[in-house]
Write an enzyme that holds these catalytic residues in place. Structure first.
Site, PDB file in Angstrom:
ATOM      1  N   LYS A 126       0.958  -1.235   0.022  1.00  0.00           N
ATOM      2  CA  LYS A 126      -0.001   0.071  -0.037  1.00  0.00           C
ATOM      3  C   LYS A 126       0.883   1.256   0.025  1.00  0.00           C
ATOM      4  O   LYS A 126       0.684   2.389  -0.622  1.00  0.00           O
ATOM      5  CB  LYS A 126      -0.848  -0.129   1.117  1.00  0.00           C
ATOM      6  CG  LYS A 126      -2.089  -1.243   0.979  1.00  0.00           C
ATOM      7  CD  LYS A 126      -2.842  -1.219   2.078  1.00  0.00           C
ATOM      8  CE  LYS A 126      -4.453  -1.984   1.714  1.00  0.00           C
ATOM      9  NZ  LYS A 126      -3.846  -3.510   1.735  1.00  0.00           N
ATOM     10  N   LYS A 161      -8.332   2.185   5.048  1.00  0.00           N
ATOM     11  CA  LYS A 161      -7.983   0.907   4.954  1.00  0.00           C
ATOM     12  C   LYS A 161      -6.551   0.623   5.661  1.00  0.00           C
ATOM     13  O   LYS A 161      -5.866   1.363   6.144  1.00  0.00           O
ATOM     14  CB  LYS A 161      -7.785   0.386   3.617  1.00  0.00           C
ATOM     15  CG  LYS A 161      -6.759   0.921   2.718  1.00  0.00           C
ATOM     16  CD  LYS A 161      -6.674   0.794   1.179  1.00  0.00           C
ATOM     17  CE  LYS A 161      -6.094   1.516   0.374  1.00  0.00           C
ATOM     18  NZ  LYS A 161      -6.072   1.000  -1.046  1.00  0.00           N
TER      19      LYS A 161
END
Length: 317
Positions: A126, A161
């Site tokens: 990410k 997230k």
């Protein structure tokens, strides 16, 4: 060649869709020896080399269920293989981290590892997008609830997230009403103890979260759009998304061709870029998937392209 795949248990593979299996099948078709182990099998002791305890040499049976047979089991020094393919699925936890260090020691002993262990550590899936801000949606990385609230006030519709999630796990959408933003933030940041990623919601997700593959710095011309179903905001196949293979767009190609050579030069033979609309959202390097779905739906032989690239990388040594 003797190829060692470091992966999850072979018995857990769903061969109709498993990318590691498709790699093994193509390698076996070319006559390469296939060995397999799990990260827990890696051992180093002073005065010796990194070995895989009880590594299994396997043959592929062609049966969809009992898909492999064990030809022999042995302790295998990693440096005695021609290549090691690291295919352990996320999460990138402490044990994955330790495995990369053992694989790095094997490299010092002469082993060739793909993807390169140091590159796996340097590209958290990410956070790796932060290096390429020109291709991403507005993004915030923080532990601060105040910063998250300010980001929501600015962008109104956001996705939150965890940094260590996989398969869509722990992803939340908060719309303009801000409903449950505080509770979601507390859940994800553990009261300020853990870092969270927040991004502006991309409405193009209804057309799919596209997996764009880059192999040896070259772009696969088809991607897999993972399309959310029903009321679900996530397109991940693990949570019921529908995978639809399609030709990559001009924007997909622009992103992939910009990043591909950079990442390949760092030892990342296989990369999976996640693109929603025109925006890069993740850079997957641990065990990118979707080989079989793309091959089955388009006829483009992704496993062949991967093994071609692996053989070329070994020949260029």
């Amino acid at each position: 060649m003797k190829l060692l795949f470091v992966a999850d248990p072979l018995e857990s593979f769903k061969t109709y869709k498993d990318t590691t299996f498709s790699m093994m099948r193509e390698a076996a078709r070319r006559g390469h020896q296939i060995w397999a182990c799990e990260p827990k099998d890696l051992v180093w002791r002073q005065g010796s080399r990194v070995v895989a305890r009880a590594a299994r040499a396997i043959t592929l049976t062609g049966d969809a269920h009992d898909w492999f047979a064990v030809a022999t089991t042995a302790e295998l020094a990693l440096a005695d293989t021609d290549a090691i393919v690291m295919r352990k699925d996320p999460p990138f936890d402490s044990e994955f981290f330790y495995a990369t260090h053992l694989l790095g020691q094997a490299e010092r002993e002469g082993a060739r590892v793909f993807n390169k262990p140091a590159a796996l550590r340097d590209h958290p899936e990410k956070l790796a997008i932060l290096e390429f801000p020109q291709y991403i949606t507005p993004t915030l990385v923080t532990r601060s609830e105040e910063a998250i609230r300010a980001f929501h006030a600015e962008h109104r519709d956001i996705i939150l997230k965890p940094l260590d999630g996989m398969g869509g796990m722990g992803i939340f959408r908060v719309g303009p009403d801000g409903l449950n933003l505080g509770s979601i933030t507390e859940t994800l940041n553990k009261g300020g103890a853990e870092t969270v990623m927040v991004q502006r919601y991309l409405p193009e997700i209804v057309k799919g979260d596209k997996r764009v593959l880059v192999i040896g710095g070259q772009v696969v011309p088809f991607c897999l759009a993972r399309i959310p179903q029903g009321s679900e905001v996530r397109g991940n196949l693990a949570v019921g998304g529908k995978g639809v293979a399609q030709a990559i767009s001009a924007r997909d190609r622009e992103i992939a061709e910009a990043l591909g050579p950079i990442l390949a030069a760092r030892g990342l033979l296989l990369v999976g870029l996640d693109v929603i609309g025109d925006c890069l959202t993740e850079i997957n390097v641990t065990s990118p998937t979707c080989f079989q779905e793309i091959h089955d739906q388009t006829g483009f032989d992704v496993p062949k392209m991967f093994i071609d690239a692996l053989e070329a990388a070994l020949a260029a040594r």
